[in-house]
Design a protein around this motif. Structure first.
Motif, PDB file in Angstrom:
ATOM      1  N   SER A   2      50.220 -24.886  60.612  1.00  0.00           N
ATOM      2  CA  SER A   2      51.259 -24.240  61.422  1.00  0.00           C
ATOM      3  C   SER A   2      50.682 -23.065  62.211  1.00  0.00           C
ATOM      4  N   VAL A   3      51.229 -22.853  63.387  1.00  0.00           N
ATOM      5  CA  VAL A   3      50.892 -21.642  64.147  1.00  0.00           C
ATOM      6  C   VAL A   3      51.558 -20.454  63.449  1.00  0.00           C
ATOM      7  N   ILE A   4      50.776 -19.410  63.216  1.00  0.00           N
ATOM      8  CA  ILE A   4      51.325 -18.280  62.458  1.00  0.00           C
ATOM      9  C   ILE A   4      51.950 -17.233  63.379  1.00  0.00           C
ATOM     10  N   VAL A   5      53.162 -16.840  63.026  1.00  0.00           N
ATOM     11  CA  VAL A   5      53.816 -15.690  63.647  1.00  0.00           C
ATOM     12  C   VAL A   5      53.822 -14.609  62.572  1.00  0.00           C
ATOM     13  N   ALA A   6      53.051 -13.545  62.796  1.00  0.00           N
ATOM     14  CA  ALA A   6      52.892 -12.503  61.779  1.00  0.00           C
ATOM     15  C   ALA A   6      53.854 -11.353  62.073  1.00  0.00           C
ATOM     16  N   ILE A   7      54.645 -10.985  61.070  1.00  0.00           N
ATOM     17  CA  ILE A   7      55.600  -9.893  61.272  1.00  0.00           C
ATOM     18  C   ILE A   7      55.477  -8.884  60.129  1.00  0.00           C
ATOM     19  N   ASP A   8      55.191  -7.638  60.479  1.00  0.00           N
ATOM     20  CA  ASP A   8      55.120  -6.561  59.498  1.00  0.00           C
ATOM     21  C   ASP A   8      56.206  -5.530  59.785  1.00  0.00           C
ATOM     22  N   GLY A   9      56.437  -4.691  58.797  1.00  0.00           N
ATOM     23  CA  GLY A   9      57.377  -3.592  59.016  1.00  0.00           C
ATOM     24  C   GLY A   9      57.813  -2.989  57.705  1.00  0.00           C
ATOM     25  N   PRO A  10      58.414  -1.797  57.762  1.00  0.00           N
ATOM     26  CA  PRO A  10      58.876  -1.129  56.550  1.00  0.00           C
ATOM     27  C   PRO A  10      60.163  -1.755  56.008  1.00  0.00           C
ATOM     28  N   THR A 135      47.455  -7.487  60.209  1.00  0.00           N
ATOM     29  CA  THR A 135      46.146  -6.833  60.147  1.00  0.00           C
ATOM     30  C   THR A 135      45.158  -7.500  59.193  1.00  0.00           C
ATOM     31  N   VAL A 136      45.643  -8.018  58.068  1.00  0.00           N
ATOM     32  CA  VAL A 136      44.731  -8.540  57.036  1.00  0.00           C
ATOM     33  C   VAL A 136      44.907 -10.041  56.817  1.00  0.00           C
ATOM     34  N   VAL A 137      46.139 -10.476  56.644  1.00  0.00           N
ATOM     35  CA  VAL A 137      46.368 -11.890  56.292  1.00  0.00           C
ATOM     36  C   VAL A 137      46.107 -12.801  57.496  1.00  0.00           C
ATOM     37  N   ALA A 138      46.615 -12.411  58.656  1.00  0.00           N
ATOM     38  CA  ALA A 138      46.482 -13.282  59.838  1.00  0.00           C
ATOM     39  C   ALA A 138      46.215 -12.454  61.096  1.00  0.00           C
ATOM     40  N   PRO A 139      45.063 -11.734  61.121  1.00  0.00           N
ATOM     41  CA  PRO A 139      44.792 -10.874  62.283  1.00  0.00           C
ATOM     42  C   PRO A 139      44.562 -11.658  63.576  1.00  0.00           C
ATOM     43  N   ASP A 140      44.306 -12.976  63.461  1.00  0.00           N
ATOM     44  CA  ASP A 140      44.083 -13.790  64.663  1.00  0.00           C
ATOM     45  C   ASP A 140      45.328 -14.568  65.088  1.00  0.00           C
ATOM     46  N   ALA A 141      46.449 -14.311  64.449  1.00  0.00           N
ATOM     47  CA  ALA A 141      47.674 -15.045  64.802  1.00  0.00           C
ATOM     48  C   ALA A 141      48.017 -14.789  66.274  1.00  0.00           C
ATOM     49  N   PRO A 142      48.523 -15.806  66.991  1.00  0.00           N
ATOM     50  CA  PRO A 142      48.828 -15.628  68.416  1.00  0.00           C
ATOM     51  C   PRO A 142      50.019 -14.691  68.656  1.00  0.00           C
ATOM     52  N   VAL A 143      50.872 -14.566  67.651  1.00  0.00           N
ATOM     53  CA  VAL A 143      52.008 -13.646  67.789  1.00  0.00           C
ATOM     54  C   VAL A 143      51.978 -12.695  66.599  1.00  0.00           C
ATOM     55  N   ARG A 144      51.818 -11.410  66.898  1.00  0.00           N
ATOM     56  CA  ARG A 144      51.797 -10.395  65.833  1.00  0.00           C
ATOM     57  C   ARG A 144      52.755  -9.276  66.227  1.00  0.00           C
ATOM     58  N   ILE A 145      53.705  -9.025  65.332  1.00  0.00           N
ATOM     59  CA  ILE A 145      54.784  -8.087  65.670  1.00  0.00           C
ATOM     60  C   ILE A 145      54.950  -7.056  64.556  1.00  0.00           C
ATOM     61  N   LEU A 146      55.103  -5.792  64.961  1.00  0.00           N
ATOM     62  CA  LEU A 146      55.513  -4.753  64.017  1.00  0.00           C
ATOM     63  C   LEU A 146      56.984  -4.460  64.305  1.00  0.00           C
ATOM     64  N   LEU A 147      57.823  -4.792  63.347  1.00  0.00           N
ATOM     65  CA  LEU A 147      59.267  -4.582  63.524  1.00  0.00           C
ATOM     66  C   LEU A 147      59.629  -3.232  62.902  1.00  0.00           C
ATOM     67  N   THR A 148      60.164  -2.349  63.701  1.00  0.00           N
ATOM     68  CA  THR A 148      60.488  -1.017  63.175  1.00  0.00           C
ATOM     69  C   THR A 148      61.952  -0.685  63.462  1.00  0.00           C
ATOM     70  N   ALA A 149      62.406   0.395  62.843  1.00  0.00           N
ATOM     71  CA  ALA A 149      63.712   0.977  63.167  1.00  0.00           C
ATOM     72  C   ALA A 149      63.655   2.388  62.597  1.00  0.00           C
ATOM     73  N   ASP A 150      64.447   3.303  63.133  1.00  0.00           N
ATOM     74  CA  ASP A 150      64.337   4.663  62.598  1.00  0.00           C
ATOM     75  C   ASP A 150      64.882   4.705  61.165  1.00  0.00           C
ATOM     76  N   GLU A 151      64.507   5.797  60.459  1.00  0.00           N
ATOM     77  CA  GLU A 151      64.763   5.855  59.014  1.00  0.00           C
ATOM     78  C   GLU A 151      66.249   5.705  58.671  1.00  0.00           C
ATOM     79  N   GLU A 152      67.085   6.400  59.442  1.00  0.00           N
ATOM     80  CA  GLU A 152      68.534   6.365  59.181  1.00  0.00           C
ATOM     81  C   GLU A 152      69.064   4.927  59.281  1.00  0.00           C
ATOM     82  N   THR A 153      68.608   4.243  60.311  1.00  0.00           N
ATOM     83  CA  THR A 153      69.045   2.856  60.535  1.00  0.00           C
ATOM     84  C   THR A 153      68.565   1.954  59.410  1.00  0.00           C
TER      85      THR A 153
END
Ligand code: DC
Length: 223
Positions: A2-10, A135-153
């Motif tokens: 499968s093509v990997i879509v990597a998504i990280d975030g808090p 960054t570590v598991v799939a650093p070469d993935a074609p789609v890499r996203i950091l999903l964020t939101a402010d702390e209150e949200t």
């Protein structure tokens, strides 16, 4: 493969619910790596393993299945024959999971299993979400996203998901986790998607748009 879509975030960034919705819409696999760490924490607590002992925690890895659920619509988690789907979201596991996740040997063992799962999956794509996927598991993935939101949200979203969530505990967990891997700022080439002012549907659309722009996979609904 499968093509990997990597998504990280808090915690509370919306990455799990957004990732699941995208996977369902596109017929992709979905791998919740945090759930694997949570299953391991549950197994350690259940067996009375000292969470500070890297050897003992790494040894417990064998008790949690390598075949994680990859269907976004059916995320039942088991340890041995015990269904731990609800238990791994409880306060005991949430309080213990960072201790388990800080051990390098645990991380490399789990990361190998995540890569193997993605390599064996036959769907056109797989969304892998966590803290160090871009960054570590799939650093070469074609789609890499950091999903964020402010702390209150993030706190408000987590409280809406789980009754009685302790805001202090959530922030403390993010602080502990971000000492092990940096998921608060995007690495080079990683797209930051701040969902603070986006609705859920807009966040899902934004991820699908990135997949459409950076892969050849059809993102038409129902494909
Ligand atoms: O996403 P989550 O809150 O369910 O993750 C549970 C814990 O697992 C989180 O406190 C940090 C850890 N984790 C990690 O260290 N690396 C990952 N790829 C995923 C989760």
């Amino acid at each position: 493969m499968s093509v990997i879509v990597a998504i990280d975030g808090p915690a509370g960034s919306g990455k799990s619910s957004v990732s699941k919705a995208v996977a369902k819409q596109l017929g992709f696999g979905y791998l919740d790596t945090g759930a694997a760490y949570r299953c391991l924490a549950w197994a350690c607590l259940d067996s009375g393993v000292d969470l500070e002992e890297e050897d003992a925690v790494a040894h417990q890895l064998a008790t949690i299945a390598d075949d994680r659920p990859l269907n976004a619509g059916d995320q039942r988690h088991t340890v041995g024959s015990v269904d731990v789907t609800d238990a791994i979201r409880g306060p005991e596991v949430s309080a213990a999971v960072s201790q388990v996740a800080k051990h390098p040997r645990v991380r490399s063992g789990l990361n190998d299993s995540f890569r193997a799962l993605a390599a064996a999956d036959a769907r056109p794509g797989i969304i892998i979400e966590g803290r160090d996927i871009t960054t570590v598991v799939a650093p070469d993935a074609p789609v890499r996203i950091l999903l964020t939101a402010d702390e209150e949200t993030r706190i408000a979203r987590r409280q809406a998901e789980i009754d009685g969530v302790d805001a202090g505990a959530l922030i403390a967990r993010d602080r502990a986790d971000s000492k092990v891997v940096d998921f608060m700022s995007a690495a080079d080439g990683v797209w930051t998607l701040d969902t603070t002012r986006l609705s859920f549907d807009q966040s899902v659309e934004a991820v699908i748009d990135l997949i459409a722009r950076h892969t050849d996979i059809s993102t038409e609904a129902g494909q």
